[in-house]
Write a protein that holds these residues in place. Structure first.
Motif, mmCIF file in Angstrom:
data_model
loop_
_atom_site.group_PDB
_atom_site.id
_atom_site.type_symbol
_atom_site.label_atom_id
_atom_site.label_comp_id
_atom_site.label_asym_id
_atom_site.label_seq_id
_atom_site.Cartn_x
_atom_site.Cartn_y
_atom_site.Cartn_z
ATOM 1 N N LEU A 131 -25.494 1.916 -2.611
ATOM 2 C CA LEU A 131 -24.975 0.554 -2.519
ATOM 3 C C LEU A 131 -23.747 0.328 -3.375
ATOM 4 O O LEU A 131 -23.678 0.781 -4.522
ATOM 5 N N VAL A 132 -22.820 -0.407 -2.785
ATOM 6 C CA VAL A 132 -21.760 -0.995 -3.609
ATOM 7 C C VAL A 132 -21.999 -2.509 -3.682
ATOM 8 O O VAL A 132 -21.552 -3.176 -4.601
ATOM 9 N N SER A 133 -22.758 -3.027 -2.726
ATOM 10 C CA SER A 133 -22.892 -4.481 -2.588
ATOM 11 C C SER A 133 -23.598 -5.158 -3.759
ATOM 12 O O SER A 133 -23.335 -6.317 -4.057
ATOM 13 N N ASP A 134 -24.499 -4.445 -4.431
ATOM 14 C CA ASP A 134 -25.335 -5.117 -5.436
ATOM 15 C C ASP A 134 -24.804 -4.995 -6.852
ATOM 16 O O ASP A 134 -25.481 -5.376 -7.803
ATOM 17 N N GLY A 163 -24.685 -2.730 4.677
ATOM 18 C CA GLY A 163 -25.673 -3.626 4.087
ATOM 19 C C GLY A 163 -25.346 -5.080 4.367
ATOM 20 O O GLY A 163 -24.175 -5.473 4.376
ATOM 21 N N LEU A 164 -26.388 -5.854 4.637
ATOM 22 C CA LEU A 164 -26.196 -7.276 4.908
ATOM 23 C C LEU A 164 -26.942 -8.077 3.841
ATOM 24 O O LEU A 164 -28.166 -7.963 3.721
ATOM 25 N N VAL A 165 -26.186 -8.841 3.055
ATOM 26 C CA VAL A 165 -26.810 -9.672 2.033
ATOM 27 C C VAL A 165 -26.863 -11.093 2.574
ATOM 28 O O VAL A 165 -25.838 -11.635 2.997
ATOM 29 N N VAL A 166 -28.059 -11.690 2.609
ATOM 30 C CA VAL A 166 -28.156 -13.020 3.207
ATOM 31 C C VAL A 166 -28.454 -14.085 2.146
ATOM 32 O O VAL A 166 -29.045 -13.800 1.111
ATOM 33 N N ALA A 167 -28.023 -15.290 2.446
ATOM 34 C CA ALA A 167 -28.221 -16.409 1.521
ATOM 35 C C ALA A 167 -29.061 -17.470 2.214
ATOM 36 O O ALA A 167 -28.839 -17.785 3.381
ATOM 37 N N LEU A 188 -18.749 -13.582 -5.327
ATOM 38 C CA LEU A 188 -19.025 -12.265 -5.902
ATOM 39 C C LEU A 188 -18.289 -11.189 -5.102
ATOM 40 O O LEU A 188 -17.647 -10.301 -5.665
ATOM 41 N N ALA A 189 -18.383 -11.309 -3.775
ATOM 42 C CA ALA A 189 -17.752 -10.307 -2.919
ATOM 43 C C ALA A 189 -16.249 -10.229 -3.184
ATOM 44 O O ALA A 189 -15.671 -9.147 -3.223
ATOM 45 N N THR A 232 -31.898 -10.235 0.269
ATOM 46 C CA THR A 232 -31.488 -11.594 -0.081
ATOM 47 C C THR A 232 -30.684 -11.581 -1.371
ATOM 48 O O THR A 232 -30.769 -10.643 -2.167
ATOM 49 N N ALA A 233 -29.954 -12.625 -1.569
ATOM 50 C CA ALA A 233 -29.094 -12.714 -2.740
ATOM 51 C C ALA A 233 -29.890 -12.576 -4.036
ATOM 52 O O ALA A 233 -29.379 -12.086 -5.039
ATOM 53 N N ALA A 234 -31.145 -12.966 -4.010
ATOM 54 C CA ALA A 234 -31.951 -12.897 -5.227
ATOM 55 C C ALA A 234 -32.018 -11.476 -5.775
ATOM 56 O O ALA A 234 -32.178 -11.253 -6.969
ATOM 57 N N TYR A 235 -31.882 -10.496 -4.875
ATOM 58 C CA TYR A 235 -31.947 -9.095 -5.283
ATOM 59 C C TYR A 235 -30.906 -8.769 -6.349
ATOM 60 O O TYR A 235 -31.174 -8.084 -7.322
#
Ligand SMILES: Cc1cc2nc3c(=O)[nH]c(=O)nc-3n(C[C@H](O)[C@H](O)[C@H](O)COP(=O)(O)OP(=O)(O)OC[C@H]3O[C@@H](n4cnc5c(N)ncnc54)[C@H](O)[C@@H]3O)c2cc1C
Lengths: 379, 466
Positions: A48-51, A84-88, A100-101, A237-240
């Motif tokens: 991951l780069v997203s987190d 990866g898909l991050v959802v809110a 953040l992105a 989810t964003a909480a991650y």
């Protein structure tokens, strides 16, 4: 005598061995168990780069992402560039995610039409951000096949894997590490790399240096294999993102849902600090199931067939330890990658190999210095 | 409501005897079983014809079992159709987690979680078939010996079919006899072990349990040959089974000579694997049976190393229905004594007579296991492309490749090549993979002893204490 002894045949040790061999060094990898039998055998395999928050870990992740893609061209470890898909859940969270992105500066797109990405995603989510670089590997295969690829490419004489060998101490001469003491006898080497993951603190102690690596337990639920894939990307989810960086001792869960090439759906990931306790925790499994169903209601009728846990190697500041130990010449560390060791393995191995062969690393390793922690409090 | 005194998991001879004994002593007892009726592996699958034809002890045992089940229904809380997937400790009590299927709002079946809290637990989960892999064992028409029993029960084995029964152990005989009686043509019965000791006298082995004469007569009447030191080493057919390779084998089970036998059904069984998932979840001490299978360690009163947790029947070592029932009864008495309700008409402790009978039956079970071992030579029957794990379609070649990559035990072979990761969670291939790894099979690590829907899992704490 080897140029380098790598302690630990997890994904990080395997990557260190691969890049050290590529740099022309003679490497012996030791593990007390089989290949990939440690935390690597419990990981999900997300790259991951997203987190990652902007900063040294994200830089490491971006480099590693590029290296994983290079490695996948020629070595088979089920690399999937799925994204990866991050959802809110709410517009406010979506705003934070988007901000953040932008700060991360990695490739991403705003996912306005979530259903176009994931047709089975729950209704009523505010939106999300899609990260095309996020990918997945089968971590055990990755570790095993990286060592094999190093042998095939750089010579079976130059890269040796010895399983069932426990490191019990260090050999020292003139204030330098000159090798290791093992259950199978002494082995000499010009350099020793501590890639013992969650047990990196113990190995460091054998060499007389302090390294605060501790276990952070995680459970994963695995479903029955599905005939038609329900989940295309890695979805969370964003909480991650906040959980990953959290200092909370207690239980934290946030659903991370993804399909695998074998047809199963993996549901991660809990985080709690309970030492090395393997006892099954039903509240954890319940929460993982509930969060997965909340994201993908179709999963309600899908069966979980197994679950397992592992212990992420974490340091107090959630950053890995990578580099030469100034307190003990000849000793190098590559451990403490917490929940990102699979993702960060190639960059770790690559940078360490640069150090081992006397080059200056292409990325500043300052944030990952082994001596950055306060000295151990003696009582 | 209050917790139970005793929850029994498993409705075979051990579980029913344990539950009944404890209930008769005045304990509040619940018994859970995944099946729709009591009986377990042993009795549930008996064909109706057994009721009609009086065949010695077996029938006798069935009568007794039916009587016991009837009484149990009145004295205890019987919960059939309940799959127990986990047991956990909750302070002083144990929580037994099960799922059951019921009709949802629109007639659509939904799985519901059920939690029972109890002071004591009796694990009587029996054993499952142990197949060995060989080329073609995944062809339709190849069944486990236990599976063939089950088919008979449902009268699904049509008359006119041609069956070969192969494997090792006295259990092959009732399977073959049942098939022959149902009108199926049993071409041959092949016993992989040889002519010494008990194995040379399967009739004797069974006659101890009092079942032999009937089977012998049945097989004789139907002219079914019984051959020792023979095995089916490959099954063949385009889309389904048409013939098998039958080999004469030596003492180590290596092939000496083969011939072809036509058949459309093959029933194979190489013994049984005790089901001990719930015990390992709770951290009970385990040991190894004579044949290497992991079993739960119990003391004289069938108590495991974990307080309040008992085990009876096959989980403590494969020994058959009679021993299982006895162990269940001993456990029931011991639990009643432990929980402080002296059973009516019986002394509180376990009578020495029962303990001595158990010693004798266990010695006999051990002798049987010694007479019908699984020899390593079966590994030479496999080719590189032979499936070892059917769920995940893992071949022997893939397992050998994992070993070359540095997998040194069954667990790491599983991590690299996936045998045992599928639907059955290694119940079918676990023994074989351990042998291929050169290891004794390890105690199972299955935190989910049964599959559970995520919908049920998300609701496990909704359930009000019983
Ligand atoms: C539930 C869970 C999910 C995860 N998901 C992901 C994910 O999606 N993506 C990701 O990037 N990361 C993930 N991780 C984290 C990742 O698994 C780890 O960061 C990574 O595997 C660490 O690899 P390693 O090689 O450092 O350690 P390990 O794989 O633990 O290897 C260390 C090795 O050292 C050996 N060793 C220890 N002491 C000695 C000694 N004295 N002598 C000889 N050998 C010794 C051990 O036997 C072991 O094999 C997850 C972790 C968990 C628990």
């Amino acid at each position: 005598m080897a140029d380098v002894i790598v302690v630990g045949a997890g994904v990080v040790g395997a990557a260190c061995a691969y890049y050290a061999a590529r740099a022309g060094l003679d490497v012996t990898v030791l593990d007390r168990g089989p290949v990939a039998g440690g935390t690597t055998g419990a990981g999900e395999g997300n790259i991951l780069v997203s987190d990652k928050e902007p900063g040294p870990e994200l830089d490491l992740a971006v480099l590693s992402n590029k290296l994983w893609r290079e490695l996948a061209d020629g070595v088979d470890f089920e690399f999937e560039a799925k994204g990866g898909l991050v959802v809110a859940e709410t517009p406010a969270v979506l705003e934070q995610l988007t901000a953040l992105a932008v700060k991360q500066g990695v490739e991403h797109t705003l996912a306005g039409d979530l259903a176009a990405y994931e047709p089975h995603l729950a209704q009523g989510l505010a939106g999300g951000v899609f990260y095309p670089q996020d990918a997945q590997v089968q971590p055990m295969l990755a570790a095993a096949r990286l060592i094999r690829a190093a042998q095939d490419r750089y010579g079976h004489q130059k890269v040796r894997l010895r399983t069932g060998v426990t490191v019990t101490g260090f050999l020292r001469s003139g204030g330098r590490v000159t090798g290791v003491r093992t259950s199978e006898g002494d082995l000499l080497a010009a350099a020793v790399v501590n890639a013992a993951g969650t047990w990196g603190g113990e190995v460091a102690r054998l060499a007389g240096v302090h390294l605060p690596v501790l276990p952070r337990r995680g459970f994963i639920l695995v479903t029955e294999p599905l005939r038609t894939p329900l989940v295309r990307h890695k979805v969370y989810t964003a909480a991650y993102v906040t959980n990953v960086a959290s200092d909370n001792e207690g239980l934290e869960t946030s659903a991370v849902v993804e399909g695998t090439p074998s047809g199963t759906v993996l549901i991660g990931a809990s985080r709690e600090r309970v030492g090395f306790d393997r006892t099954i925790s039903l509240p954890v499994l319940q929460r993982l199931a509930a969060q997965a169903v909340a994201l993908f209601p179709v999963l309600r009728d899908v069966r979980a067939i197994r679950t397992y846990c592992g212990f992420r190697p974490y340091c107090p500041d959630h950053l890995p330890v990578i580099g030469a130990d100034p307190r003990m010449p000849g000793l190098y560390h590559a451990c403490g990658h917490e929940g990102a060791g699979i993702g960060l393995a190639p960059a770790t191995g690559h940078l360490l190999a640069q150090l081992l062969s006397g080059q200056s690393p292409s990325l500043d390793l300052g944030a990952f210095r082994p001596d950055r922690f306060p000295a151990e409090a003696h009582s | 409501m209050n917790a139970y005194d005793l929850v029994v998991v498993g409705g075979g001879p051990a579980g029913v005897a344990g539950a009944l004994t404890a209930a008769q002593a005045g304990l509040r007892v619940a018994l859970l079983d995944s099946g729709a009726r009591l009986g377990g592996q042993y009795f549930r699958h008996l064909p109706a014809s057994f009721h009609a034809s009086r065949e010695g002890m077996l029938h006798h045992g069935l009568d007794r079992f039916v009587r016991q089940s009837g009484t149990l229904e009145r004295l205890a809380d019987l919960r059939l159709g309940h799959q127990v997937w986990a047991v956990t400790r909750q302070e002083e009590l144990l929580a037994v987690h099960a799922v059951m299927t019921s009709d949802g709002p629109h007639g659509h079946p939904v799985e519901l979680p059920v939690v029972l809290r109890t002071r004591a637990l009796l694990i009587a989960t029996g054993a499952h078939d142990r197949p060995l892999p060989f080329p073609g064992w995944d062809l339709p028409g190849v069944l486990t010996a236990g599976g063939a029993q089950a088919l008979l029960k449902g009268n699904l084995v049509a008359a006119g079919r041609r069956v070969v029964v192969a494997g090792t152990g006295p259990f092959l005989l009732p399977v073959a006899a049942g098939l022959a009686r149902s009108g199926t043509r049993v071409a041959e019965v092949l016993e992989a072990n040889g002519g010494l000791g008990l194995a040379g006298h399967p009739w004797l082995a069974l006659s101890k349990a009092g079942e032999a004469a009937g089977y012998a007569a049945t097989l004789l009447r139907h002219r079914v040959p019984y051959r020792t030191r023979h095995a089916v080493v490959a099954a063949h057919g385009e889309r389904e089974l048409t013939h098998v390779s039958v080999a004469r084998i030596d003492r180590d089970w290596r092939i000496r000579a083969t011939r072809t036998v036509e058949c459309d059904t093959l029933a194979v069984g190489y013994g049984f694997v005790p089901q001990i998932d719930l015990a390992t979840q709770l951290g009970c001490d385990t040991g190894h049976d004579l044949d290497g299978s992991p079993i739960v360690t119990v003391d004289a009163s069938q108590s495991t190393s974990v307080p309040g947790v008992y085990a009876a029947g096959e989980p403590t070592g494969v020994g058959g229905a009679v021993l299982s029932e006895l162990e269940g009864r001993i456990a029931g008495l011991a639990i009643a004594a432990e929980l402080g309700t002296p059973p009516a008409g019986e002394p509180p402790a376990v009578p020495g007579l029962l303990l001595r009978r158990r010693t004798r039956l266990r010695a006999f079970a051990r002798a049987l296991q010694q007479a019908y071992p699984v020899q390593d030579g079966w590994q030479s029957w496999l080719a590189d492309d032979t499936l070892v794990c059917r769920c995940e379609e893992v071949t022997l070649g893939a397992i050998r490749e994992a070993q070359r990559l540095g997998a040194t035990d069954a667990r790491s072979i599983k991590l690299l090549a996936r045998p045992g990761m599928g639907w059955c969670q290694g119940r079918m291939c676990g023994h074989a993979v351990a042998c291929l790894a050169g290891q004794a099979p390890q105690p199972p690590r299955r935190p989910l002893a049964q599959p559970i829907t995520l919908g049920a899992l998300e609701r496990i704490s909704d359930d009000k204490p019983n």
